[in-house]
Write a protein that holds these residues in place. Structure first.
Motif, short mmCIF file in Angstrom:
data_model
loop_
_atom_site.label_atom_id
_atom_site.label_comp_id
_atom_site.label_asym_id
_atom_site.label_seq_id
_atom_site.Cartn_x
_atom_site.Cartn_y
_atom_site.Cartn_z
N LEU A 155 5.72 4.39 -14.34
CA LEU A 155 5.80 3.72 -15.64
C LEU A 155 5.64 4.68 -16.81
N ASN A 156 5.58 5.99 -16.51
CA ASN A 156 5.41 7.02 -17.55
C ASN A 156 4.10 6.83 -18.32
N LEU A 157 3.05 6.47 -17.58
CA LEU A 157 1.73 6.30 -18.18
C LEU A 157 0.77 7.33 -17.60
N PRO A 158 -0.29 7.69 -18.33
CA PRO A 158 -1.22 8.71 -17.83
C PRO A 158 -2.04 8.20 -16.65
N SER A 159 -2.48 9.11 -15.81
CA SER A 159 -3.29 8.75 -14.65
C SER A 159 -4.70 8.36 -15.09
N VAL A 160 -5.42 7.70 -14.19
CA VAL A 160 -6.77 7.24 -14.48
C VAL A 160 -7.72 7.80 -13.42
N GLU A 161 -8.98 7.76 -13.73
CA GLU A 161 -9.99 8.24 -12.79
C GLU A 161 -10.03 7.32 -11.56
N ASP A 162 -10.20 7.91 -10.40
CA ASP A 162 -10.23 7.18 -9.14
C ASP A 162 -8.92 6.43 -8.92
N GLY A 163 -7.82 7.02 -9.40
CA GLY A 163 -6.53 6.37 -9.26
C GLY A 163 -5.74 6.81 -8.06
N ASP A 164 -6.30 7.70 -7.24
CA ASP A 164 -5.58 8.18 -6.05
C ASP A 164 -5.89 7.34 -4.82
N ARG A 165 -6.21 6.10 -5.02
CA ARG A 165 -6.45 5.19 -3.90
C ARG A 165 -5.34 4.14 -3.87
N ARG A 166 -5.14 3.58 -2.71
CA ARG A 166 -4.08 2.59 -2.51
C ARG A 166 -4.67 1.19 -2.47
N LEU A 167 -3.97 0.27 -3.09
CA LEU A 167 -4.34 -1.14 -3.04
C LEU A 167 -3.37 -1.89 -2.15
N GLN A 168 -3.90 -2.81 -1.36
CA GLN A 168 -3.05 -3.54 -0.43
C GLN A 168 -3.50 -5.00 -0.38
N THR A 169 -2.55 -5.91 -0.36
CA THR A 169 -2.89 -7.32 -0.29
C THR A 169 -3.45 -7.69 1.08
N LEU A 170 -4.33 -8.66 1.10
CA LEU A 170 -4.90 -9.10 2.38
C LEU A 170 -3.90 -9.89 3.21
N ASN A 171 -2.78 -10.22 2.62
CA ASN A 171 -1.75 -10.94 3.37
C ASN A 171 -0.97 -10.03 4.31
N GLY A 202 0.79 -1.23 0.00
CA GLY A 202 0.00 0.00 0.00
C GLY A 202 0.82 1.27 0.00
N LEU A 203 2.09 1.18 -0.45
CA LEU A 203 2.95 2.36 -0.43
C LEU A 203 2.73 3.28 -1.63
N PHE A 204 2.13 2.78 -2.69
CA PHE A 204 1.87 3.58 -3.89
C PHE A 204 0.38 3.59 -4.19
N THR A 205 -0.11 4.73 -4.66
CA THR A 205 -1.44 4.77 -5.23
C THR A 205 -1.37 4.26 -6.66
N ILE A 206 -2.53 4.05 -7.26
CA ILE A 206 -2.56 3.56 -8.64
C ILE A 206 -1.92 4.57 -9.57
#
Length: 395
Positions: A362-378, A351-355
């Motif tokens: 990766l030098n790619l454009p941002s996406v909508e609702d991309g300022d959230r963090r994903l984290q594994t359940l482990n 969860g250290l990076f947002t989408i």
């Protein structure tokens, strides 16, 4: 430029009485640009340009840090720092010019134009003919600048951005670049030697000797006739036929040539003085070489700029409340795709990076609702892990 300076400083009130500052080293705090014309050396200029181009990509930001949390600061101040520091320059232009002055003169100055309330309005890089530090009766420090058009202005030190390199001999100024002057002279001598060697090969290649005395006009005519007959490409056979009245004596010119090792040694001394490698100058560096350059050259420069801007733009009370200026760069943009992929694979599950931050790496454009963090359940927080191990009992 003098008209611009007059409009810029016409409202500045000169202090009533100031005296020259004598620093602890015993010498006056007076700055004059280095007279060695270091920027006229193609090697030195290319090296400084490589540093300035990369330093100008730094992003200056006003941030407020409280309780370990960092949030963006004033948007108007950030626009000045990141987009347009003054009506005639972009943020890239300003950082490029200040960095170039930093390495050419070991001192870089800028005027921080503020309004009546002390808020920053513009940043103007200064290129004075000379500068000296002054002090009034209350102990307030000033900087008096003299420009090429004869314009003279005295500014409070609190409104002058200043960074120094080779900060040793003087307590307020960086030392001049006299240490590299012999190497620059040697590089210039090498260039002149190569030029003269090329010219020598295109000059006299032989002597046409006559057995009799000729007038200057006749001598010149005979020489021209010999050249036209035998020393042109039309003489396909390569043979010259002479009678006993003249004799052609060829000259074997062996001009002194400078080998590659000598040229490279002088170039390397200049690069070592500036703290960079040749691969940085010609942009053939790999990931590790870029990281070393960033950490040893760009990062210290960013730290100097950050500390100076923070001190000159915020009062001690404002700094105590977490206000500061940071100059940062996304270093991962210069990493290889393999390194970027491995970093995202290892750190995104935590969860250290947002989408959008991952897409930026990766030098790619941002996406909508991309300022959230994903984290594994482990991965769970330490508190929940303790509750799980204790079966929900805190005792």
């Amino acid at each position: 430029m003098p008209n611009l300076l007059q409009r810029l400083f016409n409202r500045k009130k000169e202090p009533s009485r100031v005296d020259r500052v004598d620093v602890m080293s015993g010498s006056p705090a007076t700055f004059t640009p280095f007279s060695g014309d270091a920027y006229e050396s193609d090697i030195y200029r290319a090296a400084v340009d490589a540093i300035a181009r990369n330093a100008a990509k730094l992003k200056a930001s006003h941030v407020v840090t409280m309780g370990g949390q960092r949030r963006p600061g004033d948007s108007f101040l950030n626009r000045i720092l990141q987009v347009r520091p003054n009506p005639y320059m972009t943020a890239y232009d300003l950082l490029y010019k200040l960095t170039t002055h930093y390495y050419l003169f070991n001192n870089a100055f800028a005027y921080l134009q503020k309004d009546e309330r002390g808020n920053l309005q513009a940043i103007w890089p200064l290129r004075p003919l000379s500068m000296e530090y002054l002090m009034d009766a209350t102990g307030t420090l000033y900087a008096r600048f003299v420009f090429s058009g004869g314009q003279e202005v005295t500014l409070p030190f609190s409104e002058v951005f200043t960074v120094r390199r080779h900060f040793n001999g003087n307590d307020l100024l960086g030392d001049p670049n006299t240490a590299i002057l012999p190497t620059l002279d040697l590089a210039h001598t090498q260039n002149e030697g190569l030029k003269n060697a090329i010219r020598a090969n295109a000059t006299i290649r032989g002597i046409l000797k006559f057995q009799q005395v000729l007038s200057p006009e006749k001598l010149k005519a005979e020489k021209e006739a010999f050249i036209n007959d035998y020393l042109t490409i039309t003489n396909a056979g390569g043979i010259a036929a002479l009678d006993s009245k003249s004799e052609y004596i060829p000259l074997e010119l062996k001009p002194y040539s400078i080998d590659d090792k000598q040229l490279q040694a002088v170039k390397q001394k200049i690069y070592d003085y500036l703290g960079i490698s040749e691969k940085i100058v010609n942009s053939t560096y790999n990931e590790e070489e870029w990281a070393a350059f960033y950490e040893s050259v760009i990062e210290p420069l960013a730290l100097q700029f950050s500390l100076e801007l923070t001190d000159k733009l915020f009062t001690p009370r404002e700094q105590a409340f977490g206000n500061s200026i940071l100059l940062e760069s996304n270093r991962l943009q210069f990493a290889s795709n393999t390194t970027k992929t491995n970093i995202l694979k290892e750190l995104m599950p935590l969860g250290l990076f947002t989408i959008n931050q991952a897409l930026e790496i990766l030098n790619l454009p941002s996406v909508e609702d991309g300022d959230r963090r994903l984290q594994t359940l482990n991965v769970v927080s330490a508190e929940k892990a303790d509750q799980y191990q204790l079966g929900g009992n805190n005792e």
